[in-house]
Design a protein around this motif. Structure first.
Motif: not given
Length: 408
Positions: A180-181, A204-207, A234-236, A259-261
């Motif tokens: 997630g972005v 890219a479909s992982m988003i 996974v949070f970008v 997971m926070h990037i």
């Protein structure tokens, strides 16, 4: 004898002329607006107010660094006059301030102005006027376009390159991730998001969820909730400091632990993680190219010793934990290096020529192994980063220094 003396004199004169022609800077002084025997005027535009005012510390650190240089005798005997204006992170205001600096204050160049959309708004003007827009404080890829915009150069690694490093990390560590972005709805956020997608490539479909926010929004809580609801693990966070801290707080509040990037522009301990809360910031990931002022591992480092001494003497109100202060010091040190290289040829053309001739320059605050290199066809001074994880009250580096060129 007279003939011989005449021939010797003629040869000597010719040699002197050739030497002067091959090294015009040493032969005679050359100045454009903003430079003289005693002074170099440098312009700057910063968000001292508005949604990105957390970055104001960069401008203050740069001013303090130039004060230090002046106290030590200046650059080749000339004092730097640093003229810095507030644009409130508003592109129309940036245009107004740039015109004032160039047309009224008659600066030699504009250095280190902050922001992607703000610098984008003045890029065409600066290039038409042939005034250096040097070491832009933004990681947009577009600053590295010497053919189209030969008067504009960035400083930090590009957002796209940084995002590609994160994409590689995610695919290796969490290949089945639901990403997630949260991104700022402007050139900064979009450039970063594109880099992330390019890095993921066929994956890219992982988003699974994209949330855009505007800097005019008072809070981004609603966006964070939507990301959790979408099952993101996974949070970008492609955010500027104010919103980065809000996102950390909200994630903790709703008991969400992906997971926070965090984008490097908001990886400041003093400017983001401390205000958000150290306890809820544990494990956050980012990448960097500069040393962390809060990390005791640098206490014995020669470069950081100089930085700490500088803060104590010239920027006493600054928080040495704030990455913006470290950034400002490194950028200002690079600017001074270029001015030193110019010698007595302080024309705008020569400023850009020297800025495009940096070789393995290592400012005090860059990570070991990371050096600045530029060329006439390469306006990307820093192209290396290292991953890091927040632990305790500081960032812990891990892995190797990665060249972003490898990530392309």
């Amino acid at each position: 004898m007279t003939v011989v003396r005449f021939q010797v004199a003629a040869v000597a004169a010719a040699f002197t002329l050739c030497t002067a022609m091959s090294n015009p800077a040493s032969a005679q002084k050359a100045y454009d607006s903003g430079a003289s025997d005693t002074e170099i005027k440098i312009g700057n535009i910063m968000p001292y107010s508005g949604p990105a005012s957390a970055y104001a510390v960069i401008g203050k650190a740069e001013e303090a660094y130039f004060n230090k240089v002046n106290a030590e005798g200046g650059v080749n005997g000339r004092k730097i006059k640093f003229i810095s204006y507030d644009d409130g992170y508003s592109p129309p205001k940036t245009v107004e301030q740039a015109r004032k600096l160039v047309e009224s204050d008659n600066v030699l160049l504009i250095f280190g102005s902050l922001g992607t959309s703000t610098n984008g708004a003045i890029r065409k003007y600066m290039n038409e006027k042939k005034v250096p827009q040097l070491f832009v404080a933004s990681g947009a890829s577009k600053w590295n376009d010497p053919k189209t915009y030969p008067w504009t150069m960035g400083w930090q690694p590009s957002y796209a390159s940084e995002a590609k490093i994160y994409a590689k990390y995610i695919m290796k560590e969490k290949p089945d991730a639901k990403i997630g972005v949260l991104y700022q709805n402007d050139d900064f956020g979009k450039d970063y998001l594109k880099g992330l997608k390019d890095g993921l490539g066929a994956k890219a479909s992982m988003i699974v969820q994209e949330e855009a926010y505007d800097t005019s929004e008072p809070a981004i809580d609603e966006h964070v909730v939507k990301l959790k609801t979408a099952g993101v693990d996974v949070f970008v966070s492609i955010t500027t400091p104010k919103f980065a801290a809000q996102a950390i707080k909200k994630a903790a509040e709703i008991n969400w632990h992906p997971m926070h990037i965090l984008s490097n522009v908001s990886a400041s301990v003093g400017g983001v993680l401390e205000p958000a809360g150290f306890e809820i910031s544990q494990g956050i990931l980012s990448a960097t190219y500069i040393k962390d002022g809060s990390d005791p591992q640098w206490n014995a480092d020669d470069g950081m010793k100089k930085f700490y001494e500088f803060v104590a003497k010239y920027d006493a109100k600054a928080n040495k934990l704030d990455a913006g202060v470290v950034f400002g010091y490194g950028a200002a040190q690079t600017m001074v290096k270029v001015l030193q290289m110019c010698g007595d040829n302080l024309t705008r053309d020569n400023v850009m020529k020297q800025a495009a001739s940096l070789r393995d320059f290592a400012p005090d605050t860059l990570l070991p192994g990371i050096k600045i290199n530029t060329a006439p066809d390469n306006f990307a001074p820093i192209e290396q980063l290292q991953m890091m994880r927040f632990k305790g009250k500081s960032w812990e580096l891990f892995g190797d220094v990665i060249s972003s060129e490898v990530e392309h």
